[in-house]
Design an enzyme around this catalytic site. Sequence first.
Site, PDB file in Angstrom:
ATOM      1  N   THR A 128       0.812  -1.220   0.000  1.00 40.49           N
ATOM      2  CA  THR A 128       0.000   0.000   0.000  1.00 40.49           C
ATOM      3  C   THR A 128       0.851   1.277   0.000  1.00 40.49           C
ATOM      4  OG1 THR A 128      -1.659  -1.255   1.202  1.00 40.49           O
ATOM      5  CG2 THR A 128      -1.920   1.127   1.217  1.00 40.49           C
ATOM      6  N   GLU A 129       0.369   2.259  -0.753  1.00 44.98           N
ATOM      7  CA  GLU A 129       1.033   3.576  -0.842  1.00 44.98           C
ATOM      8  C   GLU A 129      -0.030   4.667  -0.679  1.00 44.98           C
ATOM      9  OE1 GLU A 129       2.975   3.823  -4.632  1.00 44.98           O
ATOM     10  OE2 GLU A 129       4.298   2.116  -4.206  1.00 44.98           O
ATOM     11  N   THR A 160       1.786  -3.797   8.276  1.00 44.96           N
ATOM     12  CA  THR A 160       1.629  -4.548   9.521  1.00 44.96           C
ATOM     13  C   THR A 160       2.987  -5.104   9.930  1.00 44.96           C
ATOM     14  OG1 THR A 160      -0.652  -5.106   9.005  1.00 44.96           O
ATOM     15  CG2 THR A 160       0.488  -6.552  10.570  1.00 44.96           C
ATOM     16  N   GLU A 372      -5.522  -7.236   2.898  1.00 45.94           N
ATOM     17  CA  GLU A 372      -5.405  -8.331   1.908  1.00 45.94           C
ATOM     18  C   GLU A 372      -6.573  -8.295   0.913  1.00 45.94           C
ATOM     19  OE1 GLU A 372      -2.056  -9.060   2.566  1.00 45.94           O
ATOM     20  OE2 GLU A 372      -2.698 -10.944   1.670  1.00 45.94           O
TER      21      GLU A 372
END
Length: 395
Positions: A128-129, A160, A372
């Site tokens: 993720t960005e 995480t 996810e």
Amino acid sequence: MNLEIPSKYKGTLKAAYGAAEKILRPISRKYDLAEHTYPKELDMLAAALEAMNTPAAATEQVAQSNESNTKNGNNMQSVLYIQALNYGDVGMSLTIPGRGLGNAAISAVANPEQLAKFGKTWASMAITEPGAGSDSAAITTTAKKDGDFYILNGEKIFITAGERSNAVVVWATLDKSLGRAAIKSFVVEKGTPGMELIRVEKKLGIRASDTAAIMFTNCRVPASNLLGNAEIDVKKGFGGVMETFDATRPFVAAMSLGAAQAAIERTRELIGAKLKLTDFTNPINNIDAVEAEFFRMEADYEASRLLVLRAAWMADNRMPNSMEASICKAKAGRVCTLITLKCIELLSSIGYSQQELLEKWGRDSKILDIFEGTQQIQQLIIARRLLGKTSQELK
Ligand SMILES: Cc1cc2nc3c(=O)[nH]c(=O)nc-3n(C[C@H](O)[C@H](O)[C@H](O)COP(=O)(O)OP(=O)(O)OC[C@H]3O[C@@H](n4cnc5c(N)ncnc54)[C@H](O)[C@@H]3O)c2cc1C
């Protein structure tokens, strides 16, 4: 297909449930309140799990089941252990040393040398960005080849165990103009110059688990740390890195099973004592509304459980399971959130107060329907598979 729990796992599985109840539950509230404090008790648990030889992540090995000629291997074993640990505590299960989502990625796509090098390294997963969440093809972190190294530049968020893990598996593009096919994953070890922790998030739930933002600025990574094939195969598209999700989605679905199981059991105990709840032996016309809610929750839980086992069984038997992985993740994620909130509702004041862990489980469970791949994204993937559409045709 054989979805019976193989007898060879039963002993260690019992021990894992024991650890969930005796080690994780008693410290759940403490680390929920002390967000960003590492639960040091987990060092001991990690050592015990290692000694029990429980898989940190699924590997390619497949063991022959005694019960029939079908095979149950490490994917099946992993979902069972993950459920057991999450029955104890979802946040803490995400921060047990050596058991990161990056480890599952390494197991799924690493070559034998990489497995030997990183197989025991606690690895988190950075996809993720700020501008790329559900649409992981939109990532802009770059990896440029420079001799025997790749140079990484970009910002990754919501990782995480990003602060505590010893390595991060980073998704980056070799050439943005070539689209999804150019996205590769790289193992970046903690302390690599150019890798900087910029923030740890405060969250609704899973507060025992750290969620980090990391900046990569001219971060040099050995070329041998690229997982899988370095070639850009435009025909294969996203194939390489996406295989990771086929393995990890059933794991996240198994987390949902653990949380849902915990909530149903505890609510049954508390309501049973208060309302003299029957034990399913009552004739149907005598069932009260509360018991009917239990029937619904148990049916949804059991349906989710069977879907998780099927996806794991398919992975163990090397059958393509992308659609089944998404089906189990979508079902279990939704059901877990509904069940934990229903349990709070059934117990009302007790459920909402901190006297019990139910309010915490309600907060913890929502993430299982988000990371996810969200509920909506799983449904999109399933629809594409059923209709035979590409990601360009059905967005
Ligand atoms: C606690 C926590 C831990 C996390 N851990 C990790 C980690 O370890 N590694 C990692 O890489 N990421 C991690 N994430 C990020 C997580 O995977 C993303 O939050 C998730 O993929 C959704 O992306 P987003 O938040 O940008 O939401 P968006 O993609 O902006 O989505 C917002 C909403 O729109 C919906 N939506 C988006 N696209 C569509 C569509 N095409 N059709 C229908 N609906 C759509 C989504 O379902 C969602 O409801 C974590 C997030 C959290 C909160």
